[in-house]
Design a protein around this motif. Structure first.
Motif, PDB file in Angstrom:
ATOM      1  N   VAL A 155       5.521  36.385  49.649  1.00  0.00           N
ATOM      2  CA  VAL A 155       5.722  35.609  48.425  1.00  0.00           C
ATOM      3  C   VAL A 155       5.360  36.453  47.210  1.00  0.00           C
ATOM      4  CG1 VAL A 155       5.043  33.553  47.103  1.00  0.00           C
ATOM      5  CG2 VAL A 155       5.228  33.426  49.601  1.00  0.00           C
ATOM      6  N   ALA A 156       6.212  36.418  46.191  1.00  0.00           N
ATOM      7  CA  ALA A 156       5.886  36.922  44.860  1.00  0.00           C
ATOM      8  C   ALA A 156       5.982  35.731  43.923  1.00  0.00           C
ATOM      9  CB  ALA A 156       6.842  38.028  44.434  1.00  0.00           C
ATOM     10  N   SER A 157       4.914  35.421  43.213  1.00  0.00           N
ATOM     11  CA  SER A 157       4.872  34.139  42.501  1.00  0.00           C
ATOM     12  C   SER A 157       4.176  34.258  41.157  1.00  0.00           C
ATOM     13  CB  SER A 157       4.143  33.092  43.356  1.00  0.00           C
ATOM     14  OG  SER A 157       2.797  33.487  43.605  1.00  0.00           O
ATOM     15  N   ILE A 158       4.340  33.214  40.349  1.00  0.00           N
ATOM     16  CA  ILE A 158       3.639  33.114  39.079  1.00  0.00           C
ATOM     17  C   ILE A 158       2.772  31.857  39.078  1.00  0.00           C
ATOM     18  CG2 ILE A 158       5.341  34.389  37.743  1.00  0.00           C
ATOM     19  CD1 ILE A 158       6.442  31.679  36.747  1.00  0.00           C
ATOM     20  N   GLY A 159       1.705  31.924  38.297  1.00  0.00           N
ATOM     21  CA  GLY A 159       0.858  30.769  38.085  1.00  0.00           C
ATOM     22  C   GLY A 159       1.211  30.084  36.774  1.00  0.00           C
ATOM     23  N   PRO A 160       0.333  29.223  36.284  1.00  0.00           N
ATOM     24  CA  PRO A 160       0.592  28.524  35.015  1.00  0.00           C
ATOM     25  C   PRO A 160       0.830  29.465  33.840  1.00  0.00           C
ATOM     26  CG  PRO A 160      -1.230  27.492  36.187  1.00  0.00           C
ATOM     27  CD  PRO A 160      -0.902  28.739  36.946  1.00  0.00           C
ATOM     28  N   ALA A 161       0.202  30.642  33.833  1.00  0.00           N
ATOM     29  CA  ALA A 161       0.396  31.569  32.714  1.00  0.00           C
ATOM     30  C   ALA A 161       1.849  32.003  32.612  1.00  0.00           C
ATOM     31  CB  ALA A 161      -0.506  32.792  32.878  1.00  0.00           C
ATOM     32  N   GLY A 162       2.473  32.281  33.734  1.00  0.00           N
ATOM     33  CA  GLY A 162       3.879  32.659  33.731  1.00  0.00           C
ATOM     34  C   GLY A 162       4.780  31.513  33.318  1.00  0.00           C
ATOM     35  N   GLU A 163       4.493  30.329  33.812  1.00  0.00           N
ATOM     36  CA  GLU A 163       5.278  29.149  33.417  1.00  0.00           C
ATOM     37  C   GLU A 163       5.174  28.913  31.918  1.00  0.00           C
ATOM     38  OE1 GLU A 163       4.886  25.532  35.735  1.00  0.00           O
ATOM     39  OE2 GLU A 163       3.991  26.689  37.373  1.00  0.00           O
ATOM     40  N   ASN A 164       4.001  29.172  31.354  1.00  0.00           N
ATOM     41  CA  ASN A 164       3.778  28.977  29.917  1.00  0.00           C
ATOM     42  C   ASN A 164       4.186  30.183  29.083  1.00  0.00           C
ATOM     43  OD1 ASN A 164       2.721  26.285  29.969  1.00  0.00           O
ATOM     44  ND2 ASN A 164       0.824  27.098  30.825  1.00  0.00           N
ATOM     45  N   LEU A 165       4.854  31.158  29.713  1.00  0.00           N
ATOM     46  CA  LEU A 165       5.442  32.316  29.032  1.00  0.00           C
ATOM     47  C   LEU A 165       4.410  33.140  28.268  1.00  0.00           C
ATOM     48  CD1 LEU A 165       8.761  30.722  27.660  1.00  0.00           C
ATOM     49  CD2 LEU A 165       8.220  31.545  29.966  1.00  0.00           C
ATOM     50  N   MET A 166       3.227  33.280  28.845  1.00  0.00           N
ATOM     51  CA  MET A 166       2.173  34.077  28.222  1.00  0.00           C
ATOM     52  C   MET A 166       2.420  35.556  28.451  1.00  0.00           C
ATOM     53  SD  MET A 166      -1.247  31.879  29.059  1.00  0.00           S
ATOM     54  CE  MET A 166      -1.490  30.240  28.360  1.00  0.00           C
ATOM     55  N   ALA A 167       2.260  36.353  27.423  1.00  0.00           N
ATOM     56  CA  ALA A 167       2.567  37.779  27.501  1.00  0.00           C
ATOM     57  C   ALA A 167       1.598  38.550  28.388  1.00  0.00           C
ATOM     58  CB  ALA A 167       2.580  38.387  26.104  1.00  0.00           C
ATOM     59  N   ALA A 168       0.476  37.954  28.769  1.00  0.00           N
ATOM     60  CA  ALA A 168      -0.458  38.594  29.696  1.00  0.00           C
ATOM     61  C   ALA A 168      -0.246  38.126  31.130  1.00  0.00           C
ATOM     62  CB  ALA A 168      -1.902  38.314  29.276  1.00  0.00           C
ATOM     63  N   ALA A 169       0.850  37.412  31.393  1.00  0.00           N
ATOM     64  CA  ALA A 169       1.091  36.873  32.731  1.00  0.00           C
ATOM     65  C   ALA A 169       1.660  37.937  33.655  1.00  0.00           C
ATOM     66  CB  ALA A 169       2.053  35.688  32.653  1.00  0.00           C
ATOM     67  N   GLY A 170       1.141  37.978  34.880  1.00  0.00           N
ATOM     68  CA  GLY A 170       1.632  38.900  35.888  1.00  0.00           C
ATOM     69  C   GLY A 170       2.293  38.165  37.035  1.00  0.00           C
ATOM     70  N   ILE A 171       2.729  38.935  38.018  1.00  0.00           N
ATOM     71  CA  ILE A 171       3.373  38.397  39.213  1.00  0.00           C
ATOM     72  C   ILE A 171       2.506  38.755  40.411  1.00  0.00           C
ATOM     73  CG2 ILE A 171       5.420  38.470  40.691  1.00  0.00           C
ATOM     74  CD1 ILE A 171       7.034  39.208  38.170  1.00  0.00           C
ATOM     75  N   ALA A 172       2.113  37.734  41.193  1.00  0.00           N
ATOM     76  CA  ALA A 172       1.229  37.923  42.340  1.00  0.00           C
ATOM     77  C   ALA A 172       2.049  38.131  43.604  1.00  0.00           C
ATOM     78  CB  ALA A 172       0.320  36.711  42.509  1.00  0.00           C
ATOM     79  N   ASN A 173       1.700  39.150  44.367  1.00  0.00           N
ATOM     80  CA  ASN A 173       2.318  39.398  45.665  1.00  0.00           C
ATOM     81  C   ASN A 173       1.328  39.056  46.769  1.00  0.00           C
ATOM     82  OD1 ASN A 173       4.964  40.960  45.005  1.00  0.00           O
ATOM     83  ND2 ASN A 173       3.410  41.940  43.735  1.00  0.00           N
ATOM     84  N   MET A 174       1.808  38.342  47.774  1.00  0.00           N
ATOM     85  CA  MET A 174       0.967  37.974  48.905  1.00  0.00           C
ATOM     86  C   MET A 174       0.540  39.215  49.676  1.00  0.00           C
ATOM     87  SD  MET A 174       2.038  35.847  52.317  1.00  0.00           S
ATOM     88  CE  MET A 174       2.371  34.270  51.562  1.00  0.00           C
ATOM     89  N   ASP A 175      -0.730  39.236  50.110  1.00  0.00           N
ATOM     90  CA  ASP A 175      -1.213  40.358  50.914  1.00  0.00           C
ATOM     91  C   ASP A 175      -1.117  40.042  52.404  1.00  0.00           C
ATOM     92  OD1 ASP A 175      -3.394  38.750  51.593  1.00  0.00           O
ATOM     93  OD2 ASP A 175      -4.887  39.971  50.560  1.00  0.00           O
ATOM     94  N   ILE A 176      -1.645  40.917  53.245  1.00  0.00           N
ATOM     95  CA  ILE A 176      -1.495  40.753  54.685  1.00  0.00           C
ATOM     96  C   ILE A 176      -2.280  39.563  55.225  1.00  0.00           C
ATOM     97  CG2 ILE A 176      -0.990  43.189  55.062  1.00  0.00           C
ATOM     98  CD1 ILE A 176      -3.866  43.606  55.904  1.00  0.00           C
ATOM     99  N   ASP A 177      -3.215  39.037  54.439  1.00  0.00           N
ATOM    100  CA  ASP A 177      -3.998  37.872  54.848  1.00  0.00           C
ATOM    101  C   ASP A 177      -3.485  36.573  54.232  1.00  0.00           C
ATOM    102  OD1 ASP A 177      -5.782  39.454  56.350  1.00  0.00           O
ATOM    103  OD2 ASP A 177      -6.876  39.977  54.519  1.00  0.00           O
ATOM    104  N   GLY A 178      -2.372  36.643  53.505  1.00  0.00           N
ATOM    105  CA  GLY A 178      -1.801  35.443  52.908  1.00  0.00           C
ATOM    106  C   GLY A 178      -2.367  35.094  51.552  1.00  0.00           C
ATOM    107  N   ASN A 179      -3.088  36.031  50.909  1.00  0.00           N
ATOM    108  CA  ASN A 179      -3.646  35.768  49.583  1.00  0.00           C
ATOM    109  C   ASN A 179      -2.744  36.334  48.487  1.00  0.00           C
ATOM    110  OD1 ASN A 179      -6.202  34.571  50.407  1.00  0.00           O
ATOM    111  ND2 ASN A 179      -6.708  36.597  51.179  1.00  0.00           N
TER     112      ASN A 179
END
Length: 567
Positions: A155-179
């Motif tokens: 999974v590559a996903s965004i949290g509320p910061a990305g939904e709110n179009l914040m310029a400091a928002a990043g994209i999270a990639n799931m690691d081997i443990d599901g985090n």
């Protein structure tokens, strides 16, 4: 046969395309530069319909080559207004590559506030309505998606910061443990993803296998040499023990650990947040804590960690130098437990810890909360997730925070905050900050481990140039940049990995040309977007206010800096 998946969010259509011949030699960062320069209007609004979000594994992605699973994600940045490639670990790259995907290009944007999941598998692709996941933090989101689609997904996903179009928002990639903890954090790409109405990319590679080489015998021979070189490196051993947190003590000793919004280069509490202290604390607490950990399948370095609380339960993974240095020394916080909690919140909200930590240091200088106020810092991070008006200011990044709060000394270049290296005391990194098309990004070419006099301005441009060209190769291949510590003197080995994988006939010079061409394309995009040499400058206070601990200013001659890319 590799392919490109192009999805238009304005009408929820898409198709697989053959890879154009002119794209075949590019991967990762290089492919992003090529696509953006070819297809995106440089003067477009970063959050508008003409920008494109690109996911691109490296040229060695999906193979058995260790540490080759880095994902490059790119777009025109809402933070810098220029080109941006952000690089992360996790599962995304390997799974896309095993599905035969060279790139995913997300274009257009919904006509309303619709939210979707893009799911890709051997069966094809589909857009799935995601309104039920609106506002979810990354940790809950990944848990829900795993329940829905199974444990084999990435999974590559965004949290509320990305939904709110914040310029400091990043994209999270799931690691081997599901985090969701392996961030493509820099440049505000989470906001671009949010502007496309995309909450998550879900990749299911069930039924696939590692990509087979064109010359399996040559690959095995080269792999033995590659692995032997890496395992013999003493620096790699240090990464395995302390990870990136080992840099805290070095930075503090050499006076380039940013402290109190970059006003100082040493922190009196450094020994309570450095690699040795964290290593011993993790071992003492036990439980789920790990001093070494892999960020992606096939890693042979293990520079990650799992930081536990006092009961041995995981708080966050990983806790790394940039986060420790900037939320720690820069904000005058000497408590790893607080820094870990902040790190977790940033991951969940979907924020670049570098950008937000520098913004927080600026807010502390402005008196919003005092330097060293642990609970005040946590409160401000939570405000970004709510988001309050102040939270939105902080979530817009360091430059916006400085403008709103009236702070002049803002450590940023091209709109992007500096990482945890004070350029007055490690001048090669200062050159990289100044000239990189990516803005103040240490991953574009950090010189901190070079065996040079970091206070001497002589030779720093050449050093930065050499490191930048090296790192770009690794970004194009999808290799972890830490591999370069061992493999730097052995570019032919890298070329032979590519030759075995694709049946090419590359040498070290061809690799170097790939790197140069990538940087040329990035700079060309920025020039067309309105950038000029005046943007290749550090904030003036670094040249005027000496670092108290080293007595040094950033004094690399600007005329030399302007010649950095004359290759």
């Amino acid at each position: 046969m590799q392919k490109i998946l192009r999805v238009d969010m304005s009408n929820c259509t898409g198709a697989y395309e053959e890879v154009p011949p002119e794209y075949e030699a590019f991967g990762g960062r290089g492919l992003i530069a090529k696509i953006l320069l070819d297809e995106v209007k440089p003067d477009c609004h970063p959050l508008g319909k003409y920008n494109k979000l690109i996911f691109a594994p490296g040229l060695l992605g999906g193979t058995v080559v260790p540490s080759s699973g880095r994902i490059s994600i790119g777009a025109k940045s809402p933070l810098t207004g220029g080109i941006k490639e952000s690089n992360g670990g996790g599962l995304t790259a390997s799974k896309l590559a095993r599905l035969g995907i060279k790139a995913v290009i997300v274009e257009g944007k919904p006509g309303d506030d619709s939210l979707f999941i893009l799911k890709i598998s051997q069966k094809g692709w589909e857009l799935i309505p995601a309104d039920d996941y609106r506002g979810m933090g990354n940790y809950q989101l990944v848990g829900e998606l795993t329940k829905r689609f199974g444990s084999k997904i990435g999974v590559a996903s965004i949290g509320p910061a990305g939904e709110n179009l914040m310029a400091a928002a990043g994209i999270a990639n799931m690691d081997i443990d599901g985090n969701p903890s392996r961030f493509c954090g820099r440049g505000g790409l989470g906001a671009v993803m949010g502007s496309k109405g995309l909450k998550a990319l879900v990749v299911d590679d069930s039924g696939t296998r590692n990509i087979q080489a064109e010359d399996p015998k040559k690959l095995q021979e080269t792999l033995r040499e590659y692995i032997q070189i890496i395992k013999a490196s003493p620096v790699i051993e240090a990464y395995k023990k302390y990870g990136t947190s080992g840099m805290v003590a070095t930075a503090n000793a050499l006076g380039f650990l940013p402290t109190r919004n970059f006003h100082h280069g040493r922190f009196v509490g450094a020994d309570r947040i450095d690699g040795e202290f964290m290593y011993n604390l993790i071992r003492q607490r036990g439980g789920k804590g790990l001093t070494t950990h892999n960020c992606m399948p096939g890693c042979i370095i293990g520079c990650s960690n799992v930081f536990p609380d006092s009961n041995g339960e995981m708080v966050v993974s990983p806790l790394e130098y940039e986060t420790i240095g900037l939320f720690g020394a820069n904000c005058y916080i000497d408590d790893l437990d607080t820094i870990a909690r902040i790190n977790y919140l940033c991951n969940d909200i979907g924020l670049d810890t570098i950008e937000v930590a520098v913004a927080l240091g600026i807010a502390m200088e402005a008196g919003v909360v005092p330097f060293g106020d642990k609970e005040g810092a946590l409160k401000l991070i939570k405000e970004i997730g709510q988001p309050t008006l102040l939270g939105r200011v902080l979530g817009a990044g360091a430059v916006t925070t400085g403008r709103v709060l009236g702070i002049i000394n803002v450590p940023a270049v091209k709109g992007q905050a500096m990482a945890a290296y004070d350029p007055r005391s490690v001048k090669g990194v200062g050159v990289t900050y100044a000239v990189s098309p990516m803005g103040a990004d240490h991953t574009a070419g950090t010189t901190a481990r070079a065996q040079v006099n970091h206070l001497d301005p002589k030779g720093q441009v050449e050093l930065s140039r050499r490191v930048q060209l090296t790192v770009t190769i690794y970004d194009c291949l999808g290799l972890c940049m830490f591999v370069s510590v061992a493999m730097g003197p052995h570019p032919k080995v890298l070329a032979n990995l590519l030759n075995a994988r694709y049946g090419w006939d590359w040498d070290a010079e061809r690799l170097l040309e790939l790197s140069k061409e990538t940087i040329r394309m990035e700079r060309r995009f920025n020039q067309l977007a309105g950038f000029s040499p005046v943007h290749d400058r550090l904030p003036e206070f670094f040249a005027e206010d000496p670092c108290p601990e080293t007595g040094s200013v950033f004094d690399v001659p600007q005329e030399e800096i302007d010649q950095c890319y004359n290759f």
